[in-house]
Motif scaffolding. Structure first.
Motif, PDB file in Angstrom:
ATOM      1  N   ASP A  24      66.797  23.670  49.650  1.00  0.00           N
ATOM      2  CA  ASP A  24      66.371  23.681  48.441  1.00  0.00           C
ATOM      3  C   ASP A  24      67.556  23.094  47.554  1.00  0.00           C
ATOM      4  N   LEU A  25      68.851  23.541  47.825  1.00  0.00           N
ATOM      5  CA  LEU A  25      69.811  22.863  46.954  1.00  0.00           C
ATOM      6  C   LEU A  25      69.839  21.372  47.056  1.00  0.00           C
ATOM      7  N   LEU A  26      69.752  20.976  48.494  1.00  0.00           N
ATOM      8  CA  LEU A  26      69.691  19.410  48.631  1.00  0.00           C
ATOM      9  C   LEU A  26      68.480  18.887  47.743  1.00  0.00           C
ATOM     10  N   GLN A  27      67.341  19.617  47.401  1.00  0.00           N
ATOM     11  CA  GLN A  27      66.346  18.871  46.722  1.00  0.00           C
ATOM     12  C   GLN A  27      66.660  19.375  45.279  1.00  0.00           C
ATOM     13  N   LYS A  28      67.161  20.333  44.933  1.00  0.00           N
ATOM     14  CA  LYS A  28      67.443  20.769  43.326  1.00  0.00           C
ATOM     15  C   LYS A  28      68.988  20.668  43.361  1.00  0.00           C
ATOM     16  N   PRO A  29      69.797  19.912  43.447  1.00  0.00           N
ATOM     17  CA  PRO A  29      71.067  20.189  42.949  1.00  0.00           C
ATOM     18  C   PRO A  29      71.505  20.379  41.792  1.00  0.00           C
ATOM     19  N   GLU A  30      70.787  20.596  40.655  1.00  0.00           N
ATOM     20  CA  GLU A  30      71.168  20.945  39.425  1.00  0.00           C
ATOM     21  C   GLU A  30      70.827  22.468  39.294  1.00  0.00           C
ATOM     22  N   ASP A  31      70.242  23.262  40.289  1.00  0.00           N
ATOM     23  CA  ASP A  31      69.958  24.370  40.147  1.00  0.00           C
ATOM     24  C   ASP A  31      71.306  25.434  40.182  1.00  0.00           C
ATOM     25  N   PRO A  32      71.806  25.874  39.274  1.00  0.00           N
ATOM     26  CA  PRO A  32      72.848  26.929  39.292  1.00  0.00           C
ATOM     27  C   PRO A  32      73.032  28.062  40.339  1.00  0.00           C
ATOM     28  N   ALA A  33      71.815  28.698  40.287  1.00  0.00           N
ATOM     29  CA  ALA A  33      71.578  29.830  41.271  1.00  0.00           C
ATOM     30  C   ALA A  33      71.429  29.432  42.585  1.00  0.00           C
ATOM     31  N   LEU A  34      70.975  27.959  42.926  1.00  0.00           N
ATOM     32  CA  LEU A  34      70.949  27.778  44.201  1.00  0.00           C
ATOM     33  C   LEU A  34      72.381  27.440  44.623  1.00  0.00           C
ATOM     34  N   LEU A  35      72.985  26.673  43.890  1.00  0.00           N
ATOM     35  CA  LEU A  35      74.408  26.350  43.921  1.00  0.00           C
ATOM     36  C   LEU A  35      75.290  27.642  44.402  1.00  0.00           C
ATOM     37  N   ALA A  36      75.284  28.574  43.844  1.00  0.00           N
ATOM     38  CA  ALA A  36      75.939  29.752  43.957  1.00  0.00           C
ATOM     39  C   ALA A  36      75.633  30.548  45.182  1.00  0.00           C
ATOM     40  N   ALA A  37      74.327  30.402  45.322  1.00  0.00           N
ATOM     41  CA  ALA A  37      73.861  31.269  46.633  1.00  0.00           C
ATOM     42  C   ALA A  37      74.592  30.460  47.955  1.00  0.00           C
ATOM     43  N   VAL A  38      74.378  28.971  47.793  1.00  0.00           N
ATOM     44  CA  VAL A  38      74.682  28.349  48.888  1.00  0.00           C
ATOM     45  C   VAL A  38      76.490  28.383  48.994  1.00  0.00           C
ATOM     46  N   ASN A  39      76.976  28.295  48.071  1.00  0.00           N
ATOM     47  CA  ASN A  39      78.500  28.444  48.247  1.00  0.00           C
ATOM     48  C   ASN A  39      78.901  29.796  48.698  1.00  0.00           C
ATOM     49  N   HIS A  40      78.476  31.006  48.372  1.00  0.00           N
ATOM     50  CA  HIS A  40      78.554  32.217  49.116  1.00  0.00           C
ATOM     51  C   HIS A  40      78.059  32.250  50.344  1.00  0.00           C
ATOM     52  N   HIS A  41      76.769  31.623  50.627  1.00  0.00           N
ATOM     53  CA  HIS A  41      76.647  31.683  52.086  1.00  0.00           C
ATOM     54  C   HIS A  41      77.649  30.828  53.174  1.00  0.00           C
ATOM     55  N   LEU A  42      77.939  29.640  52.618  1.00  0.00           N
ATOM     56  CA  LEU A  42      78.819  28.828  53.360  1.00  0.00           C
ATOM     57  C   LEU A  42      80.328  29.587  53.503  1.00  0.00           C
ATOM     58  N   GLU A  43      80.389  30.342  52.550  1.00  0.00           N
ATOM     59  CA  GLU A  43      81.935  31.039  52.661  1.00  0.00           C
ATOM     60  C   GLU A  43      82.177  31.944  53.557  1.00  0.00           C
ATOM     61  N   ARG A  44      80.804  32.748  53.554  1.00  0.00           N
ATOM     62  CA  ARG A  44      80.558  33.931  54.560  1.00  0.00           C
ATOM     63  C   ARG A  44      80.408  33.438  56.104  1.00  0.00           C
ATOM     64  N   LEU A  45      79.812  32.279  56.100  1.00  0.00           N
ATOM     65  CA  LEU A  45      79.452  31.570  57.459  1.00  0.00           C
ATOM     66  C   LEU A  45      81.106  31.015  58.055  1.00  0.00           C
ATOM     67  N   ASN A  46      81.882  30.509  57.202  1.00  0.00           N
ATOM     68  CA  ASN A  46      83.081  29.726  57.509  1.00  0.00           C
ATOM     69  C   ASN A  46      83.963  30.985  57.916  1.00  0.00           C
ATOM     70  N   LYS A  47      83.955  31.908  57.437  1.00  0.00           N
ATOM     71  CA  LYS A  47      84.798  33.254  57.627  1.00  0.00           C
ATOM     72  C   LYS A  47      84.506  33.880  58.998  1.00  0.00           C
ATOM     73  N   GLN A  48      82.939  33.909  59.416  1.00  0.00           N
ATOM     74  CA  GLN A  48      82.628  34.371  60.511  1.00  0.00           C
ATOM     75  C   GLN A  48      82.810  33.617  61.641  1.00  0.00           C
ATOM     76  N   ALA A  49      82.788  32.015  61.505  1.00  0.00           N
ATOM     77  CA  ALA A  49      83.002  31.276  62.581  1.00  0.00           C
ATOM     78  C   ALA A  49      84.396  30.922  62.796  1.00  0.00           C
ATOM     79  N   GLY A  50      85.146  31.198  61.919  1.00  0.00           N
ATOM     80  CA  GLY A  50      86.702  31.291  61.938  1.00  0.00           C
ATOM     81  C   GLY A  50      87.145  29.632  62.085  1.00  0.00           C
TER      82      GLY A  50
END
Length: 636
Positions: A91-117
Motif C-alpha cells: 500500500d505504501l508503494l501505491q500511496k507514498p504520501e500516506d504518513p500513517a502507512l509510512l510510519a507503519a512500514v518503518n516500524h515493521h522494517l525496524e522489527r524485521l531487521n532486528k529479528q533477522a539480525g
C-alpha cells in the motif's frame, strides 16, 4: 668407504704412497659428494612433503570458508521477497504520501531487521527513491536517498533478483545487499533491499602466519585477514573498470591501490607461489615473503577466495632434514674411522704380543742352551754372557715396541680433543672471509688486507691447536692462565659485529674494572661470550628497542662478566631448565639446545659459575663468575 692408506712403498722411490694417497682422496671426495647429494635429496623431499600438507590444509580451509560464507548469505537470500507479502508495504508503494502507512512500514522494517539480525532493510519505489527504512530513527537514515545508481537496484528493477557487495554511501558501512522486486497482480511496484554485514567473517580467518582474502570479479580485495590489504587490488585496474566502480560507487571513497604481491608461474600439480613485498606485508615487515597460493572460485557471484600459506615450516623442515642427513653422514664416517682405528690398534697389540711371546720363547731357548753349555763347557762363559746380553737387548727392544703401541692407542682419543677447540677459529675464518669478500667488492683494499692479516693470525692459531698432536705422548688438557677480560670481550664481539649492524642493535660496555684478569682459557672464554651474544641477539629479534650491554666487575676474588639484553626476558618455568642439554625455546630447526649446556660446562671447568637472572629494566642478564688471577689482583 675409501681404501686405507698404506705406508709401504711400491718399488723404488715413493710412487706407491702417492698413488694410494690419490685414490684415498678420490674415495673421500666421492663419499662427500654422495652424502651431499643425499642431503639435498632429503631437503627436496621434506620440502615437497610439507608443501603437499600445506596444500591439503589450505584446500580444506578454503572449503570451510566458502561454506561459512554461503551459509551466512543464504540465511538472508529469501528475506527481500517476503516484503511483498506485507499489505502495508504494498500500500505504501501505491500511496507514498500516506504518513500513517509510512510510519507503519518503518516500524515493521525496524522489527524485521532486528529479528533477522541484518544491518538494514529498506523499500524503494520504481525511481530508486527510498520510501521507508529500518534505520528511519537514526541520523544517517536511508529514507529519501536515491539508490537508482546501484547495480543491485537496477537489476531488481529489471526483474532480476540481485546481490551486490559495496560500501554504503550514507554511513560508509560495507555490506552485502540483497534486492528483489515487489509485485502486486504481476505488476512491479518497487524494490526491497536487505543489507547484511559479512565483515565479522574476517575474525575467523586469522590462522597464524597464513593469509586469507576474498576478491570480486575485478580483483578488488574486500574481505581479508590482513587489515592493510583491505580495499586493495590484485592487479592495477583498467580505466574502464575504474569508471564503472566510480559510477556505481561500490567502494565509495577508497583509493583501490594495487597490492604489491607477485605471482610465479604455476608449478606441477597446480602449485603456485607468490612473493609479498615488504610494503604489502603489513606493519613490522622487513623482508619479502614467499608463500603458497591456493584459489577457490565462488559462482555465480564471480568472487574468488585466495589462501596464502606461510612456507617457513617447509623451509624449516627441509633445513632440518638436510642437517640430519649431514649429521648421519658425519656419524657414519666417524664410526668407520673409529672401527678402522680400533682394528689397527688390535693388530698392533696382537703383533706386540706375538713379538713378546717370540722373544720370550727365544729367551727360554737361549737360557736352556746356555745352561746346557755351562754344564758342558765352563770355558765358554764369556760367550754365554754375550749371548745373554744380546737376548736382553732384544727384550728391551720388544718392551719399547709395546710402549709405542700404547701411544698409538691414545691417538684415537686425541682426535676428538681438538674438534671442540677448532669450532671458534673456523667460525672466525668464515666471518672474516665473508667480510674480506664484501670489502673487496666495495674497493676497500686496505681493509681487506687487514682482514686477510687477521685470517692469517687465526690460521696460525689453528696451527697451534693442531700442533698439540705432535705431543701425543702427553695427556691433552686445558692450560689455565691469566686472561685479560676486556680484550676477550672485544674478540668475541668482533665475531658478532656484523650481526649487530644488520639487526641495528646498540652496544654498551660498562667496565668498572676494565683491567681485570681472570684465571681461565682465553679461547674457550671467547667461545662462551660468543654463545651468550648470539642468544641475546636471538632474544631481541622482535623487540623495537635493542641494546646489548656487557659489564665487567669484581667481587672479592671473583671476576664478574655480565651480558644483558632488552628482550622479553626468561619465564621462571624456562629458567629452571635453561642449562639442560637439548632444551630450547627457539622454533623448530633454529637450534639444538646445546649452547648454554656447553657454555656452563666450560665455565665450571674454569672453577666458575654461569647463571641467568632477569634484567632490572626488562630482558635477561647472564653472569659469568670466574676466579681472579694474581695478575688481575695486582692490576685490579
Amino acid at each position: 668407504m675409501p681404501a686405507e692408506v698404506t705406508t709401504e712403498t711400491a718399488g723404488p722411490g715413493r710412487s706407491g704412497r702417492g698413488r694410494w694417497t690419490g685414490r684415498t682422496i678420490l674415495g673421500w671426495s666421492l663419499v662427500v659428494a654422495v652424502g651431499l647429494a643425499l642431503a639435498g635429496l632429503a631437503y627436496w623431499w621434506a620440502q615437497r612433503i610439507t608443501v603437499a600438507r600445506l596444500q591439503d590444509s589450505g584446500a580444506q580451509r578454503l572449503e570451510v570458508y566458502a561454506v561459512s560464507l554461503e551459509n551466512l548469505l543464504s540465511k538472508y537470500d529469501f528475506l527481500p521477497s517476503t516484503l511483498e507479502l506485507s499489505d502495508d508495504v504494498v500500500d505504501l508503494l501505491q500511496k507514498p504520501e500516506d504518513p500513517a502507512l509510512l510510519a507503519a512500514v518503518n516500524h515493521h522494517l525496524e522489527r524485521l531487521n532486528k529479528q533477522a539480525g541484518s544491518t538494514s532493510i529498506y523499500v524503494s519505489d520504481l525511481h530508486g527513491i527510498t520510501l521507508a527504512a529500518s534505520n528511519w530513527r537514526e541520523p544517517g537514515s536511508f529514507v529519501g536517498d536515491n539508490v537508482a545508481f546501484r547495480p543491485y537496484v537496477r537489476d531488481a528493477l529489471r526483474g532480476k533478483p540481485a546481490g551486490f557487495y559495496g560500501v554504503g554511501t550514507s554511513l560508509r558501512e560495507p555490506g552485502y545487499f540483497f534486492a528483489h522486486g515487489i509485485y502486486r497482480n504481476g505488476r512491479m511496484l518497487g524494490v526491497a533491499t536487505v543489507k547484511v554485514n559479512i565483515e565479522k567473517l574476517e575474525q575467523t580467518w586469522i590462522q597464524g602466519n597464513d593469509k586469507v582474502l576474498l576478491s570480486d570479479e575485478h580483483g578488488v580485495i574486500f574481505l581479508t585477514s590482513v587489515p592493510a590489504w583491505k580495499y586493495t587490488t590484485l592487479a592495477p585496474l583498467s580505466a574502464a573498470v575504474q569508471r564503472e566502480l566510480a559510477a556505481t560507487r561500490q567502494y565509495f571513497s577508497h583509493a583501490l591501490l594495487p597490492l604489491d604481491i607477485h605471482s610465479s608461474p604455476a608449478h606441477e600439480e597446480g602449485v603456485q607461489f607468490v612473493t609479498i613485498r615488504p610494503s604489502a606485508s603489513g606493519a613490522g615487515a622487513d623482508r619479502s615473503r614467499r608463500m603458497l597460493s591456493q584459489r577457490l572460485s565462488l559462482a555465480p557471484r564471480h568472487w574468488q577466495f585466495i589462501y596464502l600459506s606461510d612456507l617457513s615450516p617447509a623451509r624449516s623442515n627441509a633445513q632440518t632434514a638436510f642437517l640430519l642427513a649431514c649429521l648421519l653422514e658425519g656419524f657414519l664416517i666417524v664410526l668407520y674411522l673409529y672401527v678402522r682405528q680400533r682394528r689397527r690398534s688390535l693388530r698392533l697389540k696382537l703383533k706386540a704380543r706375538e713379538d713378546l711371546q717370540h722373544a720370550y720363547d727365544n729367551l727360554e731357548l737361549m737360557v736352556a742352551e746356555r745352561t746346557y753349555n755351562l754344564k758342558q763347557m765352563t770355558r765358554n762363559l764369556s760367550d754365554e754372557i754375550a749371548v745373554r746380553q744380546r737376548a736382553e737387548d732384544k727384550l728391551r727392544v720388544t718392551q719399547n715396541e709395546l710402549v709405542q703401541a700404547g701411544k698409538m692407542a691414545v691417538l684415537g682419543q686425541m682426535s676428538a680433543g681438538i674438534t671442540h677447540e677448532l669450532n671458534q677459529p673456523l667460525t672466525a675464518l668464515r666471518t672474516m672471509s665473508d667480510n674480506a669478500a664484501v670489502l673487496l667488492d666495495r674497493g676497500r683494499i686496505d681493509d681487506a688486507k687487514a682482514n686477510l692479516g687477521v685470517i692469517s693470525q687465526i690460521v696460525a692459531q689453528m696451527g697451534t691447536i693442531t700442533g698439540q698432536l705432535k705431543a701425543f705422548s702427553r695427556k691433552s688438557a686445558g692450560h689455565m692462565a691469566p686472561v685479560a677480560v676486556q680484550p676477550a670481550i672485544a674478540n668475541a664481539l668482533f665475531l658478532v659485529q656484523r650481526r649487530l649492524e644488520q639487526e641495528q642493535v646498540a652496544y654498551r660496555l660498562e667496565a668498572r674494572h676494565p683491567d681485570a684478569y681472570a684465571l681461565c682459557e682465553g679461547n674457550r672464554l671467547e667461545q662462551v661470550l660468543v654463545n651468550l651474544f648470539n642468544n641475546a641477539l636471538d632474544a631481541m629479534a622482535g623487540v623495537p628497542a635493542r641494546q646489548l650491554t656487557v659489564g665487567i666487575d669484581r667481587q672479592a676474588n671473583r671476576v664478574l662478566i655480565s651480558v644483558a639484553d632488552t628482550g622479553p626476558g626468561i619465564p621462571d618455568e624456562v629458567r629452571a631448565h635453561l642449562f639442560e642439554p637439548f632444551f630450547t625455546t627457539k622454533e623448530q630447526g633454529a637450534g639444538l639446545g646445546l649452547g648454554l649446556a656447553i657454555s656452563e660446562g666450560i665455565v665450571v671447568d674454569f672453577g666458575g659459575i654461569l647463571r641467568a637472572d632477569p634484567a632490572p629494566g626488562g630482558g635477561a642478564v647472564f653472569t659469568i663468575e670466574l676466579p681472579i688471577s694474581k695478575q688481575g689482583a695486582v692490576h685490579g
